[in-house]
Design a protein around this motif. Structure first.
Motif, PDB file in Angstrom:
ATOM      1  N   GLU A 163       0.850  -1.188   0.000  1.00 14.54           N
ATOM      2  CA  GLU A 163       0.000   0.000   0.000  1.00 14.54           C
ATOM      3  C   GLU A 163       0.891   1.246   0.000  1.00 14.54           C
ATOM      4  O   GLU A 163       1.721   1.423   0.899  1.00 14.54           O
ATOM      5  CB  GLU A 163      -0.826  -0.046   1.299  1.00 14.54           C
ATOM      6  N   PRO A 164       0.747   2.118  -1.029  1.00 19.41           N
ATOM      7  CA  PRO A 164       1.581   3.327  -1.072  1.00 19.41           C
ATOM      8  C   PRO A 164       1.436   4.129   0.224  1.00 19.41           C
ATOM      9  O   PRO A 164       0.324   4.307   0.727  1.00 19.41           O
ATOM     10  CB  PRO A 164       1.030   4.106  -2.267  1.00 19.41           C
ATOM     11  N   ALA A 165       2.562   4.626   0.754  1.00 22.02           N
ATOM     12  CA  ALA A 165       2.522   5.331   2.038  1.00 22.02           C
ATOM     13  C   ALA A 165       2.064   6.771   1.891  1.00 22.02           C
ATOM     14  O   ALA A 165       1.556   7.361   2.829  1.00 22.02           O
ATOM     15  CB  ALA A 165       3.895   5.290   2.696  1.00 22.02           C
ATOM     16  N   ALA A 166       2.278   7.352   0.702  1.00 26.69           N
ATOM     17  CA  ALA A 166       1.829   8.734   0.473  1.00 26.69           C
ATOM     18  C   ALA A 166       0.800   8.704  -0.646  1.00 26.69           C
ATOM     19  O   ALA A 166       0.987   8.015  -1.644  1.00 26.69           O
ATOM     20  CB  ALA A 166       3.017   9.618   0.089  1.00 26.69           C
ATOM     21  N   THR A 167      -0.266   9.461  -0.450  1.00 20.70           N
ATOM     22  CA  THR A 167      -1.347   9.417  -1.441  1.00 20.70           C
ATOM     23  C   THR A 167      -1.464  10.729  -2.221  1.00 20.70           C
ATOM     24  O   THR A 167      -2.269  10.835  -3.126  1.00 20.70           O
ATOM     25  CB  THR A 167      -2.699   9.117  -0.751  1.00 20.70           C
ATOM     26  N   GLY A 168      -0.647  11.710  -1.864  1.00 18.16           N
ATOM     27  CA  GLY A 168      -0.732  13.025  -2.510  1.00 18.16           C
ATOM     28  C   GLY A 168      -0.308  12.976  -3.964  1.00 18.16           C
ATOM     29  O   GLY A 168       0.266  11.989  -4.435  1.00 18.16           O
ATOM     30  N   PRO A 169      -0.586  14.078  -4.677  1.00 12.16           N
ATOM     31  CA  PRO A 169      -0.317  14.118  -6.114  1.00 12.16           C
ATOM     32  C   PRO A 169       1.178  14.115  -6.450  1.00 12.16           C
ATOM     33  O   PRO A 169       2.020  14.417  -5.597  1.00 12.16           O
ATOM     34  CB  PRO A 169      -0.949  15.448  -6.552  1.00 12.16           C
ATOM     35  N   ALA A 170       1.471  13.798  -7.710  1.00  9.90           N
ATOM     36  CA  ALA A 170       2.840  13.819  -8.222  1.00  9.90           C
ATOM     37  C   ALA A 170       3.484  15.167  -7.923  1.00  9.90           C
ATOM     38  O   ALA A 170       2.856  16.216  -8.116  1.00  9.90           O
ATOM     39  CB  ALA A 170       2.831  13.575  -9.729  1.00  9.90           C
ATOM     40  N   TYR A 171       4.692  15.157  -7.437  1.00  7.69           N
ATOM     41  CA  TYR A 171       5.462  16.376  -7.123  1.00  7.69           C
ATOM     42  C   TYR A 171       4.762  17.248  -6.074  1.00  7.69           C
ATOM     43  O   TYR A 171       5.123  18.408  -5.885  1.00  7.69           O
ATOM     44  CB  TYR A 171       5.770  17.206  -8.394  1.00  7.69           C
ATOM     45  N   GLY A 172       3.736  16.692  -5.415  1.00  9.32           N
ATOM     46  CA  GLY A 172       2.926  17.510  -4.513  1.00  9.32           C
ATOM     47  C   GLY A 172       3.566  17.705  -3.141  1.00  9.32           C
ATOM     48  O   GLY A 172       4.126  16.768  -2.568  1.00  9.32           O
ATOM     49  N   MET A 173       3.414  18.930  -2.644  1.00 12.59           N
ATOM     50  CA  MET A 173       3.857  19.235  -1.280  1.00 12.59           C
ATOM     51  C   MET A 173       3.146  18.323  -0.286  1.00 12.59           C
ATOM     52  O   MET A 173       3.689  17.973   0.766  1.00 12.59           O
ATOM     53  CB  MET A 173       3.580  20.712  -0.968  1.00 12.59           C
ATOM     54  N   THR A 174       1.917  17.914  -0.653  1.00 13.53           N
ATOM     55  CA  THR A 174       1.153  17.001   0.215  1.00 13.53           C
ATOM     56  C   THR A 174       2.010  15.818   0.655  1.00 13.53           C
ATOM     57  O   THR A 174       1.974  15.396   1.803  1.00 13.53           O
ATOM     58  CB  THR A 174      -0.087  16.477  -0.551  1.00 13.53           C
ATOM     59  N   ARG A 175       2.768  15.276  -0.293  1.00 10.69           N
ATOM     60  CA  ARG A 175       3.560  14.078   0.040  1.00 10.69           C
ATOM     61  C   ARG A 175       4.653  14.386   1.066  1.00 10.69           C
ATOM     62  O   ARG A 175       4.978  13.561   1.899  1.00 10.69           O
ATOM     63  CB  ARG A 175       4.214  13.514  -1.218  1.00 10.69           C
ATOM     64  N   LEU A 176       5.219  15.599   0.968  1.00  8.38           N
ATOM     65  CA  LEU A 176       6.252  15.958   1.948  1.00  8.38           C
ATOM     66  C   LEU A 176       5.632  16.191   3.320  1.00  8.38           C
ATOM     67  O   LEU A 176       6.312  16.104   4.334  1.00  8.38           O
ATOM     68  CB  LEU A 176       7.038  17.192   1.492  1.00  8.38           C
ATOM     69  N   VAL A 177       4.323  16.514   3.339  1.00  4.79           N
ATOM     70  CA  VAL A 177       3.624  16.625   4.626  1.00  4.79           C
ATOM     71  C   VAL A 177       3.316  15.220   5.150  1.00  4.79           C
ATOM     72  O   VAL A 177       3.583  14.898   6.313  1.00  4.79           O
ATOM     73  CB  VAL A 177       2.324  17.450   4.468  1.00  4.79           C
ATOM     74  N   GLU A 178       2.792  14.383   4.261  1.00  3.55           N
ATOM     75  CA  GLU A 178       2.413  13.023   4.685  1.00  3.55           C
ATOM     76  C   GLU A 178       3.600  12.268   5.275  1.00  3.55           C
ATOM     77  O   GLU A 178       3.460  11.530   6.241  1.00  3.55           O
ATOM     78  CB  GLU A 178       1.865  12.236   3.491  1.00  3.55           C
ATOM     79  N   LEU A 179       4.765  12.409   4.640  1.00  2.93           N
ATOM     80  CA  LEU A 179       5.948  11.670   5.110  1.00  2.93           C
ATOM     81  C   LEU A 179       6.997  12.645   5.653  1.00  2.93           C
ATOM     82  O   LEU A 179       8.201  12.486   5.436  1.00  2.93           O
ATOM     83  CB  LEU A 179       6.517  10.811   3.981  1.00  2.93           C
TER      84      LEU A 179
END
Ligand code: GLU
Ligand code: MG
Length: 462
Positions: A163-179
Motif C-alpha cells: 500500500e503506497p505510504a503517500a497518497t498526494g499528487p505527483a510532485y505535490g507538497m502534500t507528500r512531503l507533509v504526509e511523510l
C-alpha cells in the motif's frame, strides 16, 4: 587500491590504519561493520564483522565465495565455468570510505573490493573494474565526475498487496507533509553520513520520491549510490515503512530510474562546456558522448539488466527509450545538461537516462566510461540532436534523424553486449561470461510470465 597494498608492508599499513579507525568507532559506540559488494544481478550483498575483527578484516579481508558472481535476482545460481563453488575470495574494505550508518545505530559500513587469496585482483570484481576504467581515462588525461539519481516508492509495510505510504499528487507538497518525519530523518541521516544531497522531491508515480547528490569521482559515486539506498531503506524501516527501488512497480506506470550523470575535466576544465560545438561541447565531450550513444543497446545489458527493466523502459515514460540525444530532452536516452547561463563550467554534464537501479553501479561506471573511451579513440561525432519526444515524431522524421528504439527485451540487449568489443574487452572474459550467464538465466526464469508476476517477484529485490 593497487596490488602493492596487499604485500606484507601494505597489509601492515592497512592494519595500522584500521587500529585507529577502531578506536574512533569504539568511541562512537560502533559494534559492527557491514562490508558490501554489488553482484552481477545488481544486488548488494554483505558480510558483517564485529568491531574486534575489523583490524584483521582490513589487513587480510573477509572470505567470500566466487559463486556470488553467478547469483541471480532470485538467488538462483547460473551455470558458468568461472564462478564455481570451489575457491575463495577476500573482501577488503575501503578504509577511506568507512562511515557510521546513521539509521542503523551501532553499525558502520565500508564498500569492499574483492581480491584473490593469492593477493591479486579478482577478475569478477566490479568495483576494481570501475577503478581500472577510471585509470584508463586518467591515462588519456581526463578526470570524470559522476552522480547517480535515486528514485524509490515508499509503502506501508504490510502483508499482501503493498500500500503506497503517500497518497498526494505527483510532485505535490502534500507528500512531503504526509511523510514529513521520514523525509527529514532521511536528510539528517544522509548529512550525518557525509552525503552531499542536492535535492529530495516527490516524483510522478504514487508515493515515489527522488534524491540527487553532488558529483564525485566515479567509484565514489557508485559507493554513494549503495550508501544512499541502504540509508533510504534503513530510515524507512525505523518508520515502519518499506521501499522499492525496482525498475517497475506497477503496470501500467512510470518506474524507478537510476540515471547516471557524467562530466569530464581536462586540466581542471569541464570539457562539456566552453567548446565550439553544439551547446558548447568540445570535440572530446562530443566523442565521449557519441561513444556512449552508439553503444546504448549493449550498455542496456549493464544498466537495464533485469527482465523488469523492460517494463520500465517505455516511450513517453521519461525513461529514455530511444537512442538519441538532446539538450534537456527528458525523453532522449542521452540528455545533455548545460546548466544555467553563468554556471556551465561546473554544471554541464551528460545524463544517461535509460538505466535503472537493478544495475550494479560499479558496472555502470565501467561500461559507460569504456564506451566513452571507445568514442574518444574513434574521434566519434554526434548526430543531429532531438528536441522533441521521439515517440511523437512521424516515422519518416525519426528515420531521417536516425533515431531508433532501444532494445525492448533483455535478450536483445544481452546479444548487443556480447557483440560489442569495447565492453567485452573492458569487462574481460570472466566477467563477460558471468554477466551473459546471469542475464540469460533471468530471461529464462521469467519467460512467459506476466508483467504483474515479474513486478511481484522483483519489487523487493534491490
Ligand atoms: N521515473 C523516471 C524513470 O523511470 C524518471 C523521471 C525523471 O525524469 O526524473 O526514469
Ligand atoms: Mg526523477
Amino acid at each position: 587500491m593497487d596490488t602493492a597494498q596487499l604485500d606484507a608492508a601494505g597489509r601492515e599499513e592497512r592494519a595500522a590504519r584500521a587500529r585507529s579507525l577502531v578506536e574512533r568507532m569504539a568511541a562512537e559506540r560502533i559494534a559492527a561493520i557491514a562490508l558490501t559488494f554489488v553482484d552481477t544481478a545488481g544486488i548488494t550483498r554483505a558480510k558483517g564483522v564485529p568491531l574486534a575483527a575489523f583490524e584483521h578484516a582490513a589487513a587480510w579481508g573477509v572470505g567470500a565465495t566466487p559463486v556470488f558472481d553467478a547469483f541471480g535476482v532470485d538467488d538462483s545460481i547460473a551455470a558458468t565455468t568461472v564462478a564455481n563453488p570451489t575457491g575463495d575470495l577476500r573482501l577488503l574494505p575501503d578504509l577511506d570510505r568507512l562511515v557510521a550508518l546513521a539509521a542503523q545505530p551501532g553499525w558502520a559500513w565500508a564498500p569492499a573490493d574483492r581480491w584473490t587469496q593469492e593477493g591479486g585482483p579478482h577478475p569478477g570484481c566490479a568495483r576494481l573494474l570501475a577503478a581500472r576504467t577510471v585509470d584508463r581515462l586518467a591515462d588519456a588525461g581526463l578526470t570524470a565526475r559522476a552522480a547517480f539519481e535515486v528514485e524509490w516508492v515508499v509503502y506501508r509495510a504490510a502483508d499482501g498487496e503493498p500500500e503506497p505510504a503517500a497518497t498526494g499528487p505527483a510532485y505535490g507538497m502534500t507528500r512531503l507533509v504526509e511523510l514529513s518525519d521520514y523525509g527529514v530523518d532521511l536528510l539528517r541521516a544522509l548529512a550525518a553520513e557525509g552525503v552531499d544531497v542536492r535535492q529530495f522531491h516527490p516524483e510522478y508515480t504514487p508515493s515515489q520520491f527522488e534524491l540527487s547528490v553532488a558529483p564525485e569521482p566515479p567509484v565514489a559515486a557508485a559507493d554513494t549510490a549503495v550508501l544512499v539506498r541502504t540509508t533510504i531503506r534503513a530510515v524507512a524501516a525505523r518508520h515502519g515503512l518499506a521501499v522499492s527501488f525496482a525498475p517497475s512497480v506497477a503496470d501500467p506506470g512510470v518506474g524507478n530510474g537510476g540515471h547516471l550523470h557524467v562530466s569530464l575535466d581536462r586540466d581542471g576544465r569541464n570539457v562539456f562546456s566552453g567548446g565550439d560545438g553544439r551547446f558548447g561541447l568540445t570535440p572530446e565531450a562530443e566523442a565521449f558522448t557519441a561513444g556512449i550513444l552508439d553503444r546504448l543497446p549493449a550498455l542496456l545489458a549493464v544498466g537495464a539488466p533485469s527482465v523488469a527493466s523492460y517494463l520500465r523502459l517505455l516511450p513517453s515514460h521519461w525513461a529514455g527509450a530511444y537512442a538519441c540525444w538532446g539538450r534537456e530532452n527528458r525523453e532522449a536516452a542521452v540528455r545533455l545538461v548545460t546548466g544555467s547561463h553563468g554556471e556551465e563550467t561546473t554544471a554541464a554534464n551528460v545524463e544517461v537516462k535509460c538505466f535503472d537501479q537493478a544495475a550494479n553501479p560499479y558496472l555502470v561506471i565501467a561500461g559507460v566510461l569504456a564506451a566513452g573511451l571507445a568514442g574518444l579513440d574513434e574521434g566519434d561525432t554526434l548526430p543531429e540532436p532531438v528536441h522533441a519526444d521521439p515517440a511523437g515524431l512521424p516515422d519518416d522524421e525519426r528515420a531521417r534523424l536516425g533515431v531508433e528504439r532501444l532494445p525492448t527485451d533483455l535478450a536483445t540487449a544481452v546479444a548487443a553486449f556480447e557483440a560489442e568489443p569495447a565492453l567485452t574487452g573492458a569487462f574481460g572474459p570472466a566477467l563477460t561470461e558471468t554477466l551473459l550467464a546471469v542475464r540469460r538465466a533471468e530471461a529464462d526464469t521469467f519467460a512467459g510470465r506476466t508483467a504483474a508476476e515479474i513486478i511481484a517477484a522483483t519489487r523487493w529485490r534491490w
